[in-house]
Write an enzyme that holds these catalytic residues in place. Structure first.
Site, PDB file in Angstrom:
ATOM      1  N   ARG A  74       0.864  -1.177   0.000  1.00 28.44           N
ATOM      2  CA  ARG A  74       0.000   0.000   0.000  1.00 28.44           C
ATOM      3  C   ARG A  74       0.897   1.222   0.000  1.00 28.44           C
ATOM      4  NH1 ARG A  74      -3.586  -2.859  -1.380  1.00 28.44           N
ATOM      5  NH2 ARG A  74      -5.599  -3.177  -0.401  1.00 28.44           N
TER       6      ARG A  74
ATOM      7  N   GLU B 133      -4.373   7.571  -4.623  1.00 33.82           N
ATOM      8  CA  GLU B 133      -4.712   6.910  -5.892  1.00 33.82           C
ATOM      9  C   GLU B 133      -6.055   7.442  -6.363  1.00 33.82           C
ATOM     10  OE1 GLU B 133      -4.416   2.681  -5.254  1.00 33.82           O
ATOM     11  OE2 GLU B 133      -2.350   2.824  -4.603  1.00 33.82           O
TER      12      GLU B 133
ATOM     13  N   HIS C 243      -2.095   0.207  -9.629  1.00 37.69           N
ATOM     14  CA  HIS C 243      -2.654  -0.711  -8.629  1.00 37.69           C
ATOM     15  C   HIS C 243      -3.320  -1.919  -9.311  1.00 37.69           C
ATOM     16  CE1 HIS C 243      -4.349  -0.908  -4.268  1.00 37.69           C
ATOM     17  NE2 HIS C 243      -4.223  -2.124  -4.781  1.00 37.69           N
TER      18      HIS C 243
HETATM   19  N1  LIG Z   1      -0.850  -4.216  -5.260  1.00 37.79           N
HETATM   20  C1  LIG Z   1      -1.936  -4.947  -5.191  1.00 37.79           C
HETATM   21  O1  LIG Z   1      -2.793  -4.938  -6.066  1.00 37.79           O
HETATM   22  C2  LIG Z   1      -2.122  -5.849  -4.010  1.00 37.79           C
HETATM   23  C3  LIG Z   1      -2.755  -7.080  -4.196  1.00 37.79           C
HETATM   24  C4  LIG Z   1      -2.898  -7.911  -3.100  1.00 37.79           C
HETATM   25  C5  LIG Z   1      -2.460  -7.503  -1.843  1.00 37.79           C
HETATM   26  N2  LIG Z   1      -1.867  -6.284  -1.714  1.00 37.79           N
HETATM   27  C6  LIG Z   1      -1.380  -5.862  -0.388  1.00 37.79           C
HETATM   28  O2  LIG Z   1      -0.521  -6.870   0.115  1.00 37.79           O
HETATM   29  C7  LIG Z   1      -0.792  -7.045   1.486  1.00 37.79           C
HETATM   30  C8  LIG Z   1      -0.312  -8.405   1.937  1.00 37.79           C
HETATM   31  O3  LIG Z   1      -1.151  -9.435   1.451  1.00 37.79           O
HETATM   32  P1  LIG Z   1      -0.928 -10.945   1.943  1.00 37.79           P
HETATM   33  O4  LIG Z   1      -2.064 -11.741   1.410  1.00 37.79           O
HETATM   34  O5  LIG Z   1       0.456 -11.389   1.671  1.00 37.79           O
HETATM   35  O6  LIG Z   1      -1.122 -10.746   3.523  1.00 37.79           O
HETATM   36  P2  LIG Z   1      -0.516 -11.626   4.713  1.00 37.79           P
HETATM   37  O7  LIG Z   1      -1.304 -11.251   5.911  1.00 37.79           O
HETATM   38  O8  LIG Z   1      -0.468 -13.055   4.313  1.00 37.79           O
HETATM   39  O9  LIG Z   1       0.992 -11.112   4.851  1.00 37.79           O
HETATM   40  C9  LIG Z   1       1.367  -9.917   5.452  1.00 37.79           C
HETATM   41  C10 LIG Z   1       2.625 -10.163   6.256  1.00 37.79           C
HETATM   42  O10 LIG Z   1       3.089  -8.926   6.788  1.00 37.79           O
HETATM   43  C11 LIG Z   1       3.507  -9.135   8.127  1.00 37.79           C
HETATM   44  N3  LIG Z   1       3.378  -7.881   8.879  1.00 37.79           N
HETATM   45  C12 LIG Z   1       2.267  -7.173   9.146  1.00 37.79           C
HETATM   46  N4  LIG Z   1       2.556  -6.081   9.882  1.00 37.79           N
HETATM   47  C13 LIG Z   1       3.897  -6.105  10.089  1.00 37.79           C
HETATM   48  C14 LIG Z   1       4.785  -5.246  10.776  1.00 37.79           C
HETATM   49  N5  LIG Z   1       4.364  -4.143  11.397  1.00 37.79           N
HETATM   50  N6  LIG Z   1       6.100  -5.577  10.783  1.00 37.79           N
HETATM   51  C15 LIG Z   1       6.536  -6.708  10.177  1.00 37.79           C
HETATM   52  N7  LIG Z   1       5.734  -7.551   9.494  1.00 37.79           N
HETATM   53  C16 LIG Z   1       4.422  -7.250   9.451  1.00 37.79           C
HETATM   54  C17 LIG Z   1       2.552 -10.192   8.671  1.00 37.79           C
HETATM   55  O11 LIG Z   1       3.134 -10.853   9.773  1.00 37.79           O
HETATM   56  C18 LIG Z   1       2.388 -11.096   7.464  1.00 37.79           C
HETATM   57  O12 LIG Z   1       3.370 -12.110   7.473  1.00 37.79           O
HETATM   58  C19 LIG Z   1      -2.304  -6.793   1.579  1.00 37.79           C
HETATM   59  O13 LIG Z   1      -2.698  -6.437   2.889  1.00 37.79           O
HETATM   60  C20 LIG Z   1      -2.529  -5.682   0.595  1.00 37.79           C
HETATM   61  O14 LIG Z   1      -2.398  -4.439   1.231  1.00 37.79           O
HETATM   62  C21 LIG Z   1      -1.708  -5.459  -2.762  1.00 37.79           C
HETATM   63  O1  LIG Z   2      -5.716  -5.735  -1.401  1.00 37.71           O
HETATM   64  C1  LIG Z   2      -5.974  -6.151  -2.536  1.00 37.71           C
HETATM   65  O2  LIG Z   2      -6.574  -7.218  -2.743  1.00 37.71           O
HETATM   66  C2  LIG Z   2      -5.581  -5.363  -3.740  1.00 37.71           C
HETATM   67  O3  LIG Z   2      -4.780  -4.295  -3.420  1.00 37.71           O
HETATM   68  C3  LIG Z   2      -6.763  -4.902  -4.501  1.00 37.71           C
HETATM   69  O4  LIG Z   2      -7.350  -3.843  -3.821  1.00 37.71           O
END
Ligand SMILES: NC(=O)c1ccc[n+]([C@@H]2O[C@H](COP(=O)([O-])OP(=O)(O)OC[C@H]3O[C@@H](n4cnc5c(N)ncnc54)[C@H](O)[C@@H]3O)[C@@H](O)[C@H]2O)c1
Ligand SMILES: O=C(O)[C@H](O)CO
Length: 325
Positions: free
Chosen positions: A237, A266, A285
């Site tokens: 993010r 955004e 994004h």
């Molecule tokens: N760009 C995009 O379109 C897109 C798509 C999907 C997800 N995302 C972002 O990616 C993020 C992660 O998704 P995910 O499915 O891997 O989630 P997830 O919960 O599996 O992984 C997140 C990881 O971050 C770690 N974490 C959280 N806070 C922390 C901190 N303060 N210090 C250290 N580590 C920390 C958690 O322990 C976890 O291992 C989502 O929350 C979303 O914001 C973006």
């Molecule tokens: O968090 C997610 O799934 C992606 O960023 C789409 O918003």
């Protein structure tokens, strides 16, 4: 009588048909001023909401006294006032797992595009500026064998580590809440403190959620720890990063390049200094934006919503404290 569902995201015909079989559906086609007015009109009778990219705060939720469930078509849930939803007993669900591989692909696309300067050089060819003198000024840097640093070793972080380790022979280092022995075993990854990761990684990749703890996590102090060859990748993010500090590091070339799918605001303003920098690859994004994955996310959200409205626990319930069996 069927329950009322408000969609602020268009669904494929089969998913729409499934939802309409179970619920009375109102579709808000876009979230422009007119769409938001329509949404406000529909909220007072809504039992369920399904969509993404809308900040659902207490003010908006107060317009929906009958609301039972919100199904987000995203894994990230930073757009929701989770405490308030829980207080109201409204079930919030998200769409993890189904987008993990696609989002990691996007991360890798940004790694390759920035290191090998794909966009910059493709634009040069398109503009007719390919002369015979292709030389060091146009060279990029290797990806294979370089150190991949992952901040937030969750689902997407792991999928990125897998690509780096098996596909590109990269040593993987990571920082997360806690060490992950299984990840270390599978990908030879090593746990690091945040400052050590920033100093050692050739690619610093953010795969964290946006939370009160991660907001502004990477700022001037953190960019100063990176080296002039470091490439910074953000697929988490925008608000996890102090964007002004990032722009400064890129302009001063204290880091080499950045691949960014997410931004502080955004859509990214067209006159953002980021867009004037040749060492930036910016995408809108689109981490999870493939036909297959967006359909799988929508299906997952519909499943979650229908379960919640039928009084069942949704598979991907976020605010578990709101569940009263
Ligand atoms: N760009 C995009 O379109 C897109 C798509 C999907 C997800 N995302 C972002 O990616 C993020 C992660 O998704 P995910 O499915 O891997 O989630 P997830 O919960 O599996 O992984 C997140 C990881 O971050 C770690 N974490 C959280 N806070 C922390 C901190 N303060 N210090 C250290 N580590 C920390 C958690 O322990 C976890 O291992 C989502 O929350 C979303 O914001 C973006
Ligand atoms: O968090 C997610 O799934 C992606 O960023 C789409 O918003």
């Amino acid at each position: 009588m069927k329950k009322s569902v408000v969609l602020y995201k268009t669904l494929s015909a089969p998913l729409m048909a499934r939802l309409q079989e179970a619920a009375a559906v109102t579709l808000i086609e876009s979230l422009d001023a007119g769409g938001l007015a329509q949404l406000r009109d529909a909220l007072p009778t809504a039992h369920g909401l399904l969509g993404a990219s809308l900040r659902l705060d207490a003010k908006l939720l107060d317009l929906a006294p009958q609301l039972e469930a919100v199904a987000s078509v995203s894994v990230g849930v930073d757009n929701y006032d989770i405490n308030y939803l829980t207080e109201r007993g409204i079930l919030l669900s998200n769409t993890p797992d189904v987008l993990t591989e696609t989002t990691a692909d996007t991360g890798f696309a940004l790694i390759l595009a920035t290191a090998r300067r794909v966009v910059e050089l493709a634009n040069m060819v398109r503009a007719g500026n390919w002369n015979q003198n292709i030389g060091p000024l146009h060279f990029g840097s290797d990806v294979h064998g370089k150190t991949l640093g992952i901040i937030g070793m969750g689902r997407i972080g792991e999928a990125l580590a897998q690509r780096g380790h098996f596909g590109f022979n990269m040593p993987v280092i990571y920082h997360s809440h806690s060490p992950k022995p299984l990840v270390e075993q599978r990908f030879g990854a090593q746990y690091c403190s945040l400052p050590d990761l920033l100093k050692q990684a050739d690619f610093v990749c953010l795969t964290l959620p946006l939370t009160a703890q991660t907001q502004g996590l990477i700022g001037a102090k953190e960019f100063a720890l990176m080296g002039p060859e470091t490439i910074f990748i953000n697929i988490s993010r925008g608000k996890v990063v102090d964007e002004a500090a990032l722009i400064d590091a890129l302009q001063q070339r204290t880091i080499r390049a950045a691949g960014l799918d997410v931004f502080e605001r955004e859509p990214l303003n067209h006159d953002s200094p980021l867009l004037g920098l040749s060492n930036v690859v910016a995408t809108p994004h689109i981490g999870s934006a493939t036909h297959e994955t967006r359909e799988a996310m929508a299906r997952c959200a519909v499943d979650n919503l229908l379960a919640a409205l039928a009084g069942e626990r949704p598979k991907n319930l976020v605010n578990t404290a709101a569940w009263k069996p």
